[in-house]
Design an enzyme around this catalytic site. Structure first.
Site, PDB file in Angstrom:
ATOM      1  N   LYS A  32       3.283  -2.127   0.515  1.00 31.98           N
ATOM      2  CA  LYS A  32       4.083  -0.980   0.106  1.00 31.98           C
ATOM      3  C   LYS A  32       5.501  -1.098   0.681  1.00 31.98           C
ATOM      4  O   LYS A  32       6.217  -2.008   0.328  1.00 31.98           O
ATOM      5  CB  LYS A  32       3.374   0.317   0.530  1.00 31.98           C
TER       6      LYS A  32
ATOM      7  N   ARG B 102      -6.123 -20.752   9.205  1.00 31.51           N
ATOM      8  CA  ARG B 102      -6.828 -19.465   9.310  1.00 31.51           C
ATOM      9  C   ARG B 102      -6.582 -18.895  10.706  1.00 31.51           C
ATOM     10  O   ARG B 102      -6.330 -17.709  10.877  1.00 31.51           O
ATOM     11  CB  ARG B 102      -8.328 -19.618   9.050  1.00 31.51           C
TER      12      ARG B 102
ATOM     13  N   TYR C 211      -6.250   7.727   1.599  1.00 33.60           N
ATOM     14  CA  TYR C 211      -6.193   6.715   0.555  1.00 33.60           C
ATOM     15  C   TYR C 211      -7.607   6.432   0.030  1.00 33.60           C
ATOM     16  O   TYR C 211      -8.535   6.222   0.812  1.00 33.60           O
ATOM     17  CB  TYR C 211      -5.562   5.450   1.141  1.00 33.60           C
TER      18      TYR C 211
ATOM     19  N   ASP D 230      -2.777   4.982  10.080  1.00 33.33           N
ATOM     20  CA  ASP D 230      -2.303   4.277   8.886  1.00 33.33           C
ATOM     21  C   ASP D 230      -0.858   4.727   8.674  1.00 33.33           C
ATOM     22  O   ASP D 230      -0.600   5.861   8.277  1.00 33.33           O
ATOM     23  CB  ASP D 230      -3.198   4.660   7.700  1.00 33.33           C
TER      24      ASP D 230
END
Ligand SMILES: *Cc1c(COP(=O)(O)O)cnc(C)c1O
Length: 384
Positions: free
Chosen positions: A200, A51, A103, A175
């Site tokens: 994406k 982690r 978005y 973004d």
């Protein structure tokens, strides 16, 4: 070799990367492990628990930092997990100014999760800087920019917005999912944080869900790293590997996405059955001059409205497409079509959606890298 001085098309392949120390593997191995042997408590080789850090994720994070022109990269389990980490920099009472056309999932996490914790969100049009300037006050701590916006392809002048935060205790986050660093480098234009849904274009093959943050400032990186480790929304080694592999062809894919995008935008504009086409490469796009200035090309995302169409007509068109796949998401090698009103933007209240131009008949295309003639024939038969 200092990877800072490399050109972009070399950084995608070599930026921040070295052959693996153990056997010289050219691609970073998928270190599918949760933990690492220690010789004595604290005696380890830089990794103690996955982690906190994992070598495959580190390789991706270094690549991300390199291609965005940043110093530090952080990879998360999804784009929204990356956004979640940025919002956790804030405290109750802090205010955020965001692009109004964004978005749907970003809108949802702002309104439905973080508003509950006392963070205040303002959604404004950012085609100029006035609306942002009007909303800035002493409580403003973050400006959230998407450009090109989703799905209306509005362009926000990153440099101009950055100038409003100079000398203020306000972070500017961009973004960069739609543009990718191939087209625009927000950190160079004055942003503090670049965010990606690497699901994406960076991944590029529709085979994984990953998010990313890239920053230049050490103190900000430390805060984000603390949140990444403390909240734990990291991405796994296999997903890190997939995005890393995707990034190696980012520049060639983006070049083709842009070439195909241009041909299709022009085809749609000349189609008498199409009422409106949204693509920042058109000279009559309201912020075309800004797109030309801050982007290298105009990308592969296009939205359009069929002539006289309603909700059902748009559904019929997307159902008839055969080469384009009707699906959520974007940025993969294959062309996708979506209906924002019922899909990506269904979580935005209808009146807000309509105010931002996302009408019921709007169709969004993610232009892939197939032969453009096949894509045009497919659109032709579906729109007819
Ligand atoms: C998909 C997307 C996100 C969310 O990313 P996930 O990887 O799906 O969590 C955020 N911003 C934009 C512009 C996106 O397209």
């Amino acid at each position: 070799m200092g990877s800072k001085n490399l050109k972009f098309n070399t950084k995608t392949i070599h930026g921040g990367q070295q052959p693996d120390a153990a056997y010289g593997a050219v691609m970073p191995p998928i270190y599918q492990t949760s933990t690492y042997a220690q010789t004595t408590p604290g005696g380890h080789k830089g990794y103690e628990y996955s982690r906190s850090a994992n070598p495959t994720r580190t390789a991706l994070e270094k690549s991300l930092a390199s291609i965005e022109g940043g110093e530090f990269g952080l990879a998360f389990g999804s784009g929204l997990a990356a956004i979640d980490a940025v919002l956790k920099l804030l405290a109750p009472g802090d205010e955020v100014i965001s692009t109004n056309d964004l978005y749907g999932g970003s809108y949802r996490i702002f309104k439905k999760i973080f508003e509950k914790f006392g963070i205040v969100f303002h959604f404004v049009g950012m085609q100029g800087t006035d609306a942002v300037r009007d909303k800035i006050n002493t409580k403003t701590k973050l400006i959230w920019v998407e450009t090109p916006t989703n799905p209306m392809m509005n362009i926000v002048d990153i440099k101009a917005i950055a100038s409003l935060t100079k000398g203020e205790d306000i972070l500017l986050a961009v973004d960069n999912t739609f543009a990718t660093p191939y087209l625009q480098l927000p950190l160079e234009l004055g942003a503090d944080i670049v965010m990606h849904s690497a699901t994406k274009y960076l991944g590029g093959h529709s085979d994984t869900v990953v998010g990313a943050l890239i920053v230049k400032d050490q103190e900000l990186a430390d805060k984000l790293y603390f949140i990444q480790n403390a909240s734990g929304a990291v991405c796994g080694p296999m997903d890190s590997f997939l995005v890393l592999r995707g990034i190696k062809t980012l520049h060639v894919r983006m070049q083709r996405h842009c070439e195909n995008g241009r041909v299709i935008a022009e085809y749609l504009k000349s189609n008498p059955k199409v009422e409106k086409v949204y693509w920042p490469g058109f000279e009559d796009h309201p912020n075309h001059h800004i797109a030309k200035e801050q982007m290298k090309d105009f990308g592969g995302m296009i939205s359009f409205v069929p002539k006289g169409g309603n909700y059902d007509d748009a559904i019929k068109i997307v159902e008839r497409l055969q080469v384009f796949t009707l699906a959520e998401s974007l940025g993969g090698v294959e062309s996708l079509a979506g209906h924002p009103a019922s899909m990506t933007h269904a979580s935005i209240p209808k009146e807000v959606r309509l105010k931002n131009g996302v009408v019921d008949s709007l169709i969004r295309l993610s232009i892939g890298i197939e032969d453009v003639d096949d894509l045009i024939s497919d659109l032709e038969q579906a729109i007819k």
